[in-house]
Design a protein around this motif. Structure first.
Motif, PDB file in Angstrom:
ATOM      1  N   ALA A 126     -10.190   3.526   5.000  1.00  0.00           N
ATOM      2  CA  ALA A 126      -9.126   4.837   3.855  1.00  0.00           C
ATOM      3  C   ALA A 126      -9.465   4.313   2.272  1.00  0.00           C
ATOM      4  N   THR A 127      -8.576   3.262   2.694  1.00  0.00           N
ATOM      5  CA  THR A 127      -8.805   2.896   1.502  1.00  0.00           C
ATOM      6  C   THR A 127     -10.150   3.557   0.689  1.00  0.00           C
ATOM      7  N   LEU A 128     -10.809   2.758   0.628  1.00  0.00           N
ATOM      8  CA  LEU A 128     -12.752   2.813   0.305  1.00  0.00           C
ATOM      9  C   LEU A 128     -13.125   4.595   0.196  1.00  0.00           C
ATOM     10  N   LYS A 129     -12.150   5.430   1.024  1.00  0.00           N
ATOM     11  CA  LYS A 129     -12.691   6.572   0.906  1.00  0.00           C
ATOM     12  C   LYS A 129     -12.082   7.050  -0.074  1.00  0.00           C
ATOM     13  N   GLN A 130     -10.906   6.917  -0.645  1.00  0.00           N
ATOM     14  CA  GLN A 130      -9.514   7.307  -1.339  1.00  0.00           C
ATOM     15  C   GLN A 130     -10.491   7.080  -2.728  1.00  0.00           C
ATOM     16  N   ALA A 131     -10.434   5.891  -2.781  1.00  0.00           N
ATOM     17  CA  ALA A 131     -11.685   5.368  -4.098  1.00  0.00           C
ATOM     18  C   ALA A 131     -12.530   6.155  -4.682  1.00  0.00           C
ATOM     19  N   GLN A 132     -12.878   6.637  -3.488  1.00  0.00           N
ATOM     20  CA  GLN A 132     -15.048   6.961  -3.750  1.00  0.00           C
ATOM     21  C   GLN A 132     -14.097   8.144  -4.202  1.00  0.00           C
ATOM     22  N   LEU A 133     -13.102   9.430  -3.580  1.00  0.00           N
ATOM     23  CA  LEU A 133     -13.621  10.200  -3.952  1.00  0.00           C
ATOM     24  C   LEU A 133     -12.329  10.300  -5.648  1.00  0.00           C
ATOM     25  N   ASP A 134     -11.512   9.950  -5.881  1.00  0.00           N
ATOM     26  CA  ASP A 134     -11.208   9.207  -7.095  1.00  0.00           C
ATOM     27  C   ASP A 134     -12.404   9.613  -8.003  1.00  0.00           C
ATOM     28  N   PHE A 135     -13.174   7.899  -7.754  1.00  0.00           N
ATOM     29  CA  PHE A 135     -14.342   8.229  -8.800  1.00  0.00           C
ATOM     30  C   PHE A 135     -15.014   9.162  -8.771  1.00  0.00           C
ATOM     31  N   GLN A 136     -15.699   9.544  -7.811  1.00  0.00           N
ATOM     32  CA  GLN A 136     -16.496  11.256  -8.632  1.00  0.00           C
ATOM     33  C   GLN A 136     -15.503  12.460  -9.000  1.00  0.00           C
ATOM     34  N   ARG A 137     -14.132  12.443  -8.793  1.00  0.00           N
ATOM     35  CA  ARG A 137     -13.516  13.207  -9.851  1.00  0.00           C
ATOM     36  C   ARG A 137     -13.479  13.058 -10.559  1.00  0.00           C
ATOM     37  N   GLN A 138     -13.494  11.494 -10.955  1.00  0.00           N
ATOM     38  CA  GLN A 138     -13.170  11.335 -12.679  1.00  0.00           C
ATOM     39  C   GLN A 138     -14.689  11.277 -13.312  1.00  0.00           C
ATOM     40  N   ALA A 139     -15.437  10.762 -12.518  1.00  0.00           N
ATOM     41  CA  ALA A 139     -16.903  10.679 -13.096  1.00  0.00           C
ATOM     42  C   ALA A 139     -16.739  12.211 -13.532  1.00  0.00           C
ATOM     43  N   LEU A 162     -13.233   6.373 -16.152  1.00  0.00           N
ATOM     44  CA  LEU A 162     -14.099   6.099 -15.639  1.00  0.00           C
ATOM     45  C   LEU A 162     -14.294   4.886 -14.685  1.00  0.00           C
ATOM     46  N   ASP A 163     -14.339   4.192 -15.586  1.00  0.00           N
ATOM     47  CA  ASP A 163     -14.481   2.634 -15.823  1.00  0.00           C
ATOM     48  C   ASP A 163     -13.379   2.055 -14.249  1.00  0.00           C
ATOM     49  N   VAL A 164     -12.310   2.620 -14.931  1.00  0.00           N
ATOM     50  CA  VAL A 164     -11.027   1.669 -13.768  1.00  0.00           C
ATOM     51  C   VAL A 164     -11.307   2.096 -12.489  1.00  0.00           C
ATOM     52  N   SER A 165     -11.561   3.608 -12.808  1.00  0.00           N
ATOM     53  CA  SER A 165     -12.393   4.019 -10.805  1.00  0.00           C
ATOM     54  C   SER A 165     -13.189   3.644 -10.627  1.00  0.00           C
ATOM     55  N   THR A 166     -14.064   3.146 -11.468  1.00  0.00           N
ATOM     56  CA  THR A 166     -15.261   2.484 -10.511  1.00  0.00           C
ATOM     57  C   THR A 166     -15.009   1.180 -10.173  1.00  0.00           C
ATOM     58  N   ALA A 167     -13.624   0.192 -10.997  1.00  0.00           N
ATOM     59  CA  ALA A 167     -13.549  -0.678 -10.287  1.00  0.00           C
ATOM     60  C   ALA A 167     -12.667  -1.235  -8.935  1.00  0.00           C
ATOM     61  N   THR A 168     -11.873   0.573  -9.204  1.00  0.00           N
ATOM     62  CA  THR A 168     -11.179   0.394  -7.489  1.00  0.00           C
ATOM     63  C   THR A 168     -12.148   0.789  -7.061  1.00  0.00           C
ATOM     64  N   ARG A 169     -12.944   1.405  -6.684  1.00  0.00           N
ATOM     65  CA  ARG A 169     -14.099   2.059  -5.451  1.00  0.00           C
ATOM     66  C   ARG A 169     -14.197   0.435  -5.585  1.00  0.00           C
TER      67      ARG A 169
END
Length: 380
Positions: free
Chosen positions: A114-127, A140-147
């Motif tokens: 679930a955490t990975l799914k949320q991080a993936q959505l945030d990464f796509q949004r920031q990109a 975007l770099d922070v979001s990538t690291a979180t993913r």
């Protein structure tokens, strides 16, 4: 009167002399008839040559059953000495704790997913926002690291769940193959698997079963010569039959095949290790049994005579034969292996020789006999 008396005396002397002469004629020596003996020509037949040795039976599989996880032994699920099939449950070791650990690991795996799914959505949004220049690249770099961290956490949770599943599986000790299980070495309620694996019992596979034996160097050379003569290769050895007999068996009733031959001789013993494999559905053969081993390696024509016809002295083995003049001769021979009641003669005899097979005590070398020709009974 005197003349009459003298005449009577002369008559009496003449009569006595006649009686004595007659007695001498009746006692003239008459030689006894030749003694009767039975003779036979050697049997000519194709003879199988065998390598004969001894060996020991060994299981094709034997495994010590151990406790690979720590816990109290909950149950013993078999009877000592019973035959079990592969996969049968034999011991149960306190499964509840490891079942809960498995559920816990699976829950963490679900959380990581679930955490990975949320991080993936945030990464796509920031990109998307970065492409529109609505946010800085650093966001975007922070979001990538979180993913990426979420992916690693989810993978770790997945591996933890697999480890927990394996440990839970270890709480059920199952039979790795079909076999007979020995007596249990621990009791229900005993703590096992503490510090190091605890042996619970041993399982032994009896069908098929191995026989291990050794071949001396001289026999190895003989067999290799036969193989070259017959054009055999090392791969053909797996088709060579092997026969064994137990101490109480007559002959070699158990049939198998050659399974393994060592690539080199043991220098300390001068022997080559070999192994045969046998079907053993009735478990008549048990590991550790001492057995007689016989391996056929060649076929050739041979002369055979009854084993009772052979004698021996300091010069070796011999047979008594009757020559064309019906005189007994002692013939030195090289005796080979025995086949039933017959003995193979390697050298020293010809097919036309008349070998004495009965009446040996009446046959003396150099004396004449009355030979009665008989046929040797050959039992197949």
């Amino acid at each position: 009167m005197k003349n009459s008396i003298a005449f009577s005396r002369r008559s009496l002397l003449a009569l006595t002399a006649g009686v004595l002469l007659t007695g001498c004629e009746q006692n003239t020596f008459v030689p006894p008839p030749p003694r009767v003996v039975e003779v036979a020509h050697p049997v000519q037949k194709t003879f199988t040559r065998y390598l004969e040795t001894t060996g020991n039976l060994a299981p094709i599989n034997t495994v010590d059953l151990v406790a690979r996880v720590q816990g109290f032994l909950q149950s013993i699920n078999y009877k000592d000495g019973a035959f079990v099939k592969q996969g049968a449950s034999l011991f149960t070791i306190e499964p509840q704790t490891y079942e809960l650990q498995l559920e816990q690991a699976r829950a963490a795996e679900a959380g990581g997913q679930a955490t990975l799914k949320q991080a993936q959505l945030d990464f796509q949004r920031q990109a998307t926002l970065v492409q529109k220049d609505d946010v800085a690249q650093s966001t975007l770099d922070v979001s990538t690291a979180t993913r990426d961290n979420a992916q690693a956490s989810r993978r770790q949770a997945e591996l933890n769940a697999k480890i927990a599943e394996i440990n839970y599986g270890y709480t059920n000790v199952a039979a790795p193959f079909d076999g007979i299980v020995s007596n249990h070495l621990v009791s229900v309620g005993e703590l096992v698997g503490v510090g190091s694996p605890t042996q619970l019992a041993t399982i032994v596979a009896l069908d098929p079963i191995y026989v291990n034996f050794n071949v001396n160097e001289q026999d190895v050379l003989r067999i290799r010569d036969v193989m070259r003569r017959r054009g055999m290769t090392a791969d053909d050895l797996n088709q060579v039959p092997v026969e064994v007999g137990l101490q109480t068996d007559i002959g070699y009733p158990h049939k198998g095949k050659l399974d393994y031959v060592s690539p080199s001789l043991n220098q300390s013993t001068g022997t080559l290790a070999a192994r045969g494999v046998f079907s053993n559905p009735d478990h008549a053969l048990l590991p550790g049994f001492y057995v007689r081993v016989r391996v056929p390696f060649d076929k050739q024509d041979a002369l055979l005579v009854p084993d009772v016809a052979l004698g021996s002295d300091q010069a070796g083995r011999y047979v008594l034969v009757v020559n064309n003049d019906n005189l007994v001769e002692q013939r030195k021979v090289a005796a080979g292996p025995r086949e039933g009641d017959l003995r193979v003669i390697e050298s020293g005899l010809s097919p036309d020789d008349r070998v004495i097979t009965a009446g040996l005590l009446r046959a003396i070398p150099g004396q004449k006999v009355d030979p009665q020709l008989r046929k040797i009974d050959v039992s197949e």
